[in-house]
Design a protein around this motif. Structure first.
Motif, short mmCIF file in Angstrom:
data_model
loop_
_atom_site.label_atom_id
_atom_site.label_comp_id
_atom_site.label_asym_id
_atom_site.label_seq_id
_atom_site.Cartn_x
_atom_site.Cartn_y
_atom_site.Cartn_z
N GLU A 209 0.69 -1.33 0.16
CA GLU A 209 -0.11 0.08 0.17
C GLU A 209 1.15 1.20 -0.05
O GLU A 209 2.01 1.57 0.96
N LEU A 210 0.50 2.18 -0.89
CA LEU A 210 1.20 3.62 -0.80
C LEU A 210 0.13 4.65 -0.60
O LEU A 210 -0.88 4.61 -0.74
N VAL B 60 -1.36 13.04 -6.87
CA VAL B 60 -0.47 13.58 -7.93
C VAL B 60 0.76 12.78 -8.44
O VAL B 60 0.82 11.70 -7.69
N THR B 61 1.59 13.16 -9.35
CA THR B 61 2.68 12.34 -9.57
C THR B 61 3.86 12.64 -8.60
O THR B 61 3.95 11.69 -7.58
N ALA B 62 4.72 13.49 -8.52
CA ALA B 62 5.81 13.83 -8.01
C ALA B 62 6.50 12.70 -7.07
O ALA B 62 6.98 11.86 -7.96
N LEU B 63 6.65 12.71 -5.86
CA LEU B 63 7.65 11.70 -5.35
C LEU B 63 6.84 10.01 -5.09
O LEU B 63 7.75 9.18 -4.82
N GLY B 64 5.67 10.13 -5.27
CA GLY B 64 5.02 8.93 -5.11
C GLY B 64 5.16 8.11 -6.51
O GLY B 64 4.98 6.73 -6.53
N GLU B 65 5.26 8.69 -7.41
CA GLU B 65 5.21 8.02 -8.81
C GLU B 65 6.27 7.10 -9.36
O GLU B 65 5.92 6.24 -9.61
N PRO B 66 7.32 7.41 -8.63
CA PRO B 66 8.61 6.32 -9.09
C PRO B 66 8.30 5.03 -8.32
O PRO B 66 8.38 3.91 -8.71
N ILE B 67 7.60 5.11 -7.28
CA ILE B 67 7.14 4.18 -6.35
C ILE B 67 6.29 3.31 -7.12
O ILE B 67 6.21 2.04 -7.24
N SER C 129 5.53 13.75 13.19
CA SER C 129 6.44 14.43 12.47
C SER C 129 6.94 13.91 11.01
O SER C 129 7.65 14.54 10.36
N GLY C 130 6.09 12.84 10.46
CA GLY C 130 6.06 12.56 9.39
C GLY C 130 5.56 12.93 8.09
O GLY C 130 4.63 13.98 8.48
N GLN C 131 5.49 12.55 6.89
CA GLN C 131 5.24 13.10 5.76
C GLN C 131 4.91 11.75 4.81
O GLN C 131 5.11 10.74 5.38
N VAL C 132 4.37 12.16 3.70
CA VAL C 132 4.21 10.77 2.74
C VAL C 132 5.27 11.29 1.64
O VAL C 132 5.71 12.41 1.65
N PRO C 133 5.50 10.25 0.87
CA PRO C 133 4.89 8.78 0.93
C PRO C 133 5.29 7.93 2.00
O PRO C 133 6.27 8.15 2.68
N ILE C 134 4.13 7.23 2.25
CA ILE C 134 4.29 6.06 3.31
C ILE C 134 4.05 4.78 2.52
O ILE C 134 3.10 4.66 1.76
N PHE C 135 4.96 3.68 2.63
CA PHE C 135 4.66 2.40 1.91
C PHE C 135 4.64 1.38 2.90
O PHE C 135 5.34 1.25 3.90
N ILE C 136 3.49 0.64 2.83
CA ILE C 136 3.25 -0.50 3.60
C ILE C 136 3.46 -1.68 3.06
O ILE C 136 2.92 -2.13 1.98
N GLN D 156 10.22 7.96 3.43
CA GLN D 156 11.48 8.50 2.62
C GLN D 156 11.46 7.87 1.47
O GLN D 156 11.75 6.79 1.04
N SER D 157 11.02 8.82 0.25
CA SER D 157 10.60 8.24 -1.00
C SER D 157 11.85 7.62 -1.65
O SER D 157 11.59 6.28 -2.24
N ARG D 158 13.09 8.12 -1.62
CA ARG D 158 14.26 7.57 -2.19
C ARG D 158 14.56 6.21 -1.78
O ARG D 158 15.06 5.36 -2.45
N ALA D 159 14.46 6.06 -0.29
CA ALA D 159 14.80 5.06 0.19
C ALA D 159 13.84 3.86 0.09
O ALA D 159 14.36 2.78 -0.01
N ILE D 160 12.48 4.09 -0.12
CA ILE D 160 11.57 3.31 -0.27
C ILE D 160 11.75 2.65 -1.91
O ILE D 160 11.73 1.29 -2.01
N LEU D 161 12.05 3.60 -2.82
CA LEU D 161 12.67 3.19 -4.32
C LEU D 161 13.86 2.24 -4.20
O LEU D 161 13.69 1.16 -4.95
N LYS D 162 14.74 2.61 -3.46
CA LYS D 162 16.03 1.75 -3.24
C LYS D 162 15.51 0.42 -2.80
O LYS D 162 16.22 -0.70 -3.28
N TYR D 163 14.63 0.37 -1.94
CA TYR D 163 14.30 -1.10 -1.34
C TYR D 163 13.64 -1.76 -2.28
O TYR D 163 13.82 -3.03 -2.51
#
Length: 265
Positions: free
Chosen positions: A47-48, A53-60, A95-102, A111-118
């Motif tokens: 789940e994302l 919108v696109t932005a930092l969620g789209e690469p995921i 203190s958090g923000q999106v994207p959140i990946f479950i 952290q969008s780029r950490a999620i993408l690397k995972y």
């Protein structure tokens, strides 16, 4: 060597030593797991949580599509309790923000780029992981991501500008001939000209998505009247290579709000 190369080697070893192929493959996979090279994605639904919108969620989203993962794409439009879930599921709490990946097991990531690397480590395409195991290839993937961040970051101050005309003018100026983002778009065009464009990586995914974030139609007011990649032939070539991958075409087919992600005629 990537996973595909290792399996090819296992086949040859089986022939030479007269072992059964299955026995040799099992031994090879066990060795790869010990080296951390054969991590696979969990089964089940991911789940994302992100804005619509696109932005930092789209690469995921795109990495999940390329890997054939079952993704629930949750936005404030699809979940009336989005804000509540954002606070409860985010690893950083208030203190958090999106994207959140479950993950299917309930693990939450941010952290969008950490999620993408995972995802790059656990998802493969055409037999190769999206995050290359070869050190130099991994560097090139990371380099593309960082170049896109250099191009993207100058837009941040525009979000605090209250006057609409001033905001739009500021954004348009970023992609003027001597604009702060144009500087990095030129470098990105040069680097993509060196890319073999044979096997997609997280770098290709990120470049494709972030460039298209600035192309019409976009949620970024002020950037809907011109296409920033006009005149950048390597960026266009890269765009069409990614856009024409079957999984990418299927993801965006019929999506007028993602028309920038369609192949360029």
């Amino acid at each position: 060597l990537d996973l595909k190369d290792y399996l090819a080697c296992a086949t040859e070893i089986a022939k030479i030593l007269n072992f059964s192929l299955i026995r040799c493959l099992l031994a090879s996979i066990m060795a790869l797991e010990c080296m951390g090279l054969c991590t696979t994605a969990m089964s089940g639904t991911y789940e994302l949580l992100y804005w619509p919108v696109t932005a930092l969620g789209e690469p995921i989203r795109l990495a999940c599509a390329l890997g054939g993962l079952d993704l629930k794409d949750t936005t404030p439009r699809t979940d009336e309790k989005f804000q509540e879930r954002k606070l409860s599921l985010g690893p950083y709490g208030a203190s958090g923000q999106v994207p959140i990946f479950i993950l299917p097991d309930g693990t939450s990531m941010c952290q969008s780029r950490a999620i993408l690397k995972y995802l790059g480590h656990v998802v493969s395409y055409g037999g190769s992981p999206l995050y290359p195991t070869d050190a130099l290839a991994a560097y090139k993937a990371d380099e593309l991501i960082e170049l896109c961040e250099d191009m993207r970051s100058p837009i941040y101050p525009s979000f605090s500008i209250k006057d609409q005309k001033e905001k739009e003018a500021m954004r348009q100026g970023l992609f003027a001939p001597e604009g702060k983002s144009t500087k990095w778009l030129k470098v990105l065009d040069e680097e993509l000209g060196k890319d073999p464009m044979t096997t997609p990586t997280i770098g290709n995914i990120y470049a494709f998505c972030i460039v298209n974030m600035f192309r019409p139609p976009t949620f970024l007011d002020g950037l809907n009247d011109a296409d920033i990649i006009d005149g950048y032939e390597n960026v266009k070539k890269h765009h069409n290579w990614v856009a024409n991958l079957p999984e990418v075409k299927a993801l965006y087919e019929g999506r007028e709000d993602r028309k920038a992600f369609w192949p360029i005629a």
